[in-house]
Design a protein around this motif. Structure first.
Motif, PDB file in Angstrom:
ATOM      1  N   ARG A 176      49.619  29.690  46.891  1.00  0.00           N
ATOM      2  CA  ARG A 176      50.227  30.038  45.594  1.00  0.00           C
ATOM      3  C   ARG A 176      51.510  30.765  45.890  1.00  0.00           C
ATOM      4  O   ARG A 176      51.657  31.551  46.686  1.00  0.00           O
ATOM      5  CB  ARG A 176      49.300  31.281  44.544  1.00  0.00           C
ATOM      6  CG  ARG A 176      47.786  30.524  44.426  1.00  0.00           C
ATOM      7  CD  ARG A 176      48.055  29.770  43.384  1.00  0.00           C
ATOM      8  NE  ARG A 176      46.696  28.977  42.841  1.00  0.00           N
ATOM      9  CZ  ARG A 176      46.106  27.990  43.383  1.00  0.00           C
ATOM     10  NH1 ARG A 176      46.645  27.444  44.391  1.00  0.00           N
ATOM     11  NH2 ARG A 176      44.696  27.656  42.910  1.00  0.00           N
ATOM     12  N   ASP A 215      47.337  24.121  53.093  1.00  0.00           N
ATOM     13  CA  ASP A 215      46.018  24.103  52.244  1.00  0.00           C
ATOM     14  C   ASP A 215      46.947  24.138  50.716  1.00  0.00           C
ATOM     15  O   ASP A 215      46.645  25.207  50.170  1.00  0.00           O
ATOM     16  CB  ASP A 215      44.893  24.715  52.305  1.00  0.00           C
ATOM     17  CG  ASP A 215      43.776  24.543  51.500  1.00  0.00           C
ATOM     18  OD1 ASP A 215      44.172  23.652  50.456  1.00  0.00           O
ATOM     19  OD2 ASP A 215      42.723  25.123  51.533  1.00  0.00           O
ATOM     20  N   ARG A 216      47.461  23.017  50.273  1.00  0.00           N
ATOM     21  CA  ARG A 216      48.038  23.183  48.998  1.00  0.00           C
ATOM     22  C   ARG A 216      47.166  23.654  47.834  1.00  0.00           C
ATOM     23  O   ARG A 216      47.715  23.989  46.722  1.00  0.00           O
ATOM     24  CB  ARG A 216      48.956  22.050  48.433  1.00  0.00           C
ATOM     25  CG  ARG A 216      50.039  21.831  49.623  1.00  0.00           C
ATOM     26  CD  ARG A 216      51.012  22.976  49.985  1.00  0.00           C
ATOM     27  NE  ARG A 216      51.853  23.198  48.909  1.00  0.00           N
ATOM     28  CZ  ARG A 216      52.476  24.176  48.885  1.00  0.00           C
ATOM     29  NH1 ARG A 216      52.611  24.806  49.501  1.00  0.00           N
ATOM     30  NH2 ARG A 216      53.435  24.327  47.666  1.00  0.00           N
ATOM     31  N   THR A 217      45.731  23.485  47.906  1.00  0.00           N
ATOM     32  CA  THR A 217      44.862  23.632  46.926  1.00  0.00           C
ATOM     33  C   THR A 217      44.630  24.975  46.609  1.00  0.00           C
ATOM     34  O   THR A 217      44.209  25.392  45.513  1.00  0.00           O
ATOM     35  CB  THR A 217      43.402  22.774  47.033  1.00  0.00           C
ATOM     36  OG1 THR A 217      43.012  23.305  48.363  1.00  0.00           O
ATOM     37  CG2 THR A 217      43.757  21.134  47.362  1.00  0.00           C
ATOM     38  N   ARG A 218      44.892  25.855  47.808  1.00  0.00           N
ATOM     39  CA  ARG A 218      44.657  27.356  47.707  1.00  0.00           C
ATOM     40  C   ARG A 218      45.846  28.087  47.825  1.00  0.00           C
ATOM     41  O   ARG A 218      45.970  29.328  47.408  1.00  0.00           O
ATOM     42  CB  ARG A 218      43.612  27.701  48.950  1.00  0.00           C
ATOM     43  CG  ARG A 218      42.430  27.068  48.728  1.00  0.00           C
ATOM     44  CD  ARG A 218      41.455  27.287  49.808  1.00  0.00           C
ATOM     45  NE  ARG A 218      41.330  28.735  50.233  1.00  0.00           N
ATOM     46  CZ  ARG A 218      41.423  29.493  51.276  1.00  0.00           C
ATOM     47  NH1 ARG A 218      41.660  28.682  52.482  1.00  0.00           N
ATOM     48  NH2 ARG A 218      41.212  30.676  51.325  1.00  0.00           N
ATOM     49  N   ASP A 231      41.560  16.026  52.102  1.00  0.00           N
ATOM     50  CA  ASP A 231      42.224  16.897  50.920  1.00  0.00           C
ATOM     51  C   ASP A 231      43.571  17.138  51.328  1.00  0.00           C
ATOM     52  O   ASP A 231      44.451  17.684  50.466  1.00  0.00           O
ATOM     53  CB  ASP A 231      41.661  17.703  50.127  1.00  0.00           C
ATOM     54  CG  ASP A 231      41.141  18.746  51.030  1.00  0.00           C
ATOM     55  OD1 ASP A 231      41.026  18.664  52.358  1.00  0.00           O
ATOM     56  OD2 ASP A 231      40.422  19.880  50.629  1.00  0.00           O
ATOM     57  N   PHE A 232      44.003  17.340  52.649  1.00  0.00           N
ATOM     58  CA  PHE A 232      45.538  17.596  53.009  1.00  0.00           C
ATOM     59  C   PHE A 232      45.414  17.143  54.466  1.00  0.00           C
ATOM     60  O   PHE A 232      44.780  17.324  55.351  1.00  0.00           O
ATOM     61  CB  PHE A 232      46.016  19.224  52.948  1.00  0.00           C
ATOM     62  CG  PHE A 232      44.820  20.280  53.558  1.00  0.00           C
ATOM     63  CD1 PHE A 232      45.117  20.497  54.989  1.00  0.00           C
ATOM     64  CD2 PHE A 232      43.748  20.727  53.083  1.00  0.00           C
ATOM     65  CE1 PHE A 232      44.238  21.382  55.561  1.00  0.00           C
ATOM     66  CE2 PHE A 232      42.939  21.623  53.395  1.00  0.00           C
ATOM     67  CZ  PHE A 232      43.202  22.006  54.884  1.00  0.00           C
ATOM     68  N   THR A 282      47.372  32.825  50.401  1.00  0.00           N
ATOM     69  CA  THR A 282      45.921  32.570  49.442  1.00  0.00           C
ATOM     70  C   THR A 282      45.194  33.693  48.905  1.00  0.00           C
ATOM     71  O   THR A 282      44.315  33.663  48.340  1.00  0.00           O
ATOM     72  CB  THR A 282      44.928  31.654  50.304  1.00  0.00           C
ATOM     73  OG1 THR A 282      44.813  32.439  51.503  1.00  0.00           O
ATOM     74  CG2 THR A 282      45.330  30.383  50.746  1.00  0.00           C
TER      75      THR A 282
END
Length: 284
Positions: free
Chosen positions: A50, A45-48, A194-195, A12
């Motif tokens: 990369r 945490d796939r939202t953060r 969210d995950f 992240t």
């Protein structure tokens, strides 16, 4: 006893000097013991997370001279294991769904309580139990935040204490009363909206899956270890030894974070530093 440890960064942001110290220390300890050093990418945490940061992790670690003894484990490939553990805990009545927002929790804790200050635990403010007694469906709900009912959890243990070996700055056997967990830790989140899963759940399951015998990590995580040992006991998993090391800080004494790009390993590389220079900077 075999020695197996790991370095488990999150993709992240850039690795900084604090990461370098933790990775080098764990690697050095494993090699000195004739053991194994493993790598885990904590990308739950796939939202953060990369891909570019993950690639940078491999690049930085190789530049530092680190090698690992198996293919890196990625948390995003472990979701079925997290779900199975959560469903098992749900079926045992140890989890409940929580729809409170952070604002809800702060409001509940700021209500007048005869001058009692809100208590803090490893996850911040200790949850006041707002959703604990709501009706529980038979099946674990999808897309809900799930909390561990700490009172039920400690009652389900076969022992009256949480115990583990600390081999860090002050080697000792750490013992925490199981009953104290309800007041000092509270009903922690084990899965988020969210995950799937949480840091506490995934790190325990992944350490067991990788056969980790010695966890080497910073002192900032030391307080959470009692949670991890509790989950190991609930899930019938082995408890490794823990080595919590000192933190690398900036000149003002503040712990480094991923936003501290000025101390990123990649920047030191660009400025001409060598791996030996990095070792000297972090005291190795």
């Amino acid at each position: 006893m075999p020695f197996v440890t790991r370095f488990a960064p999150s993709p992240t942001g850039p690795l900084h000097l604090g990461h370098a110290y933790s990775a080098l220390l764990a690697h050095d300890m494993a090699r000195a013991a004739g053991g194994e050093f493993l790598l885990r990418i904590e990308d739950i945490d796939r939202t953060r997370a990369r891909p570019a940061w993950e690639d940078q992790i491999y690049d930085d670690l190789r530049w530092l001279g680190l090698t690992w003894d198996a293919e890196p484990l990625r948390q995003s490939d472990r979701l079925p294991a997290y779900r199975a553990a959560l469903e098992g805990l749900w079926e045992r009545g140890l989890l409940y769904a929580c729809d409170c927002t952070r604002r809800d929790i702060q409001s509940a804790l700021s209500a007048p309580q005869e001058g009692v200050e809100p208590a803090f635990g490893p996850d911040g403010l200790i949850y006041p139990g707002t959703c604990r007694d709501k009706p529980r469906p038979a099946k674990m709900p999808e897309g809900a935040a799930l909390r561990l009912d700490m009172t039920r959890a400690v009652a389900a243990l076969d022992t009256a204490a949480i115990r583990y070996e600390e081999t860090g700055e002050t080697p000792q056997t750490v013992t925490v009363s199981a009953q104290d967990m309800t007041s000092t830790v509270g009903d922690i989140i084990l899965s988020r909206r969210d995950f799937l899963g949480s840091y506490h759940l995934s790190v325990v399951l992944d350490d067991a899956h990788q056969g980790i015998t010695h966890v080497v990590r910073g002192q900032d995580i030391a307080e959470a270890t009692q949670i991890h040992v509790l989950l190991q006991q609930l899930l019938a998993l082995p408890t490794p030894a823990y080595h919590h090391h000192r933190l690398i800080r900036d000149p003002k004494g503040k712990r480094l974070a991923k936003r501290d790009d000025a101390r990123a390993i990649a920047k030191y590389r660009t400025d001409g530093a060598s791996p030996a220079d990095i070792r000297r900077m972090v005291g190795l």
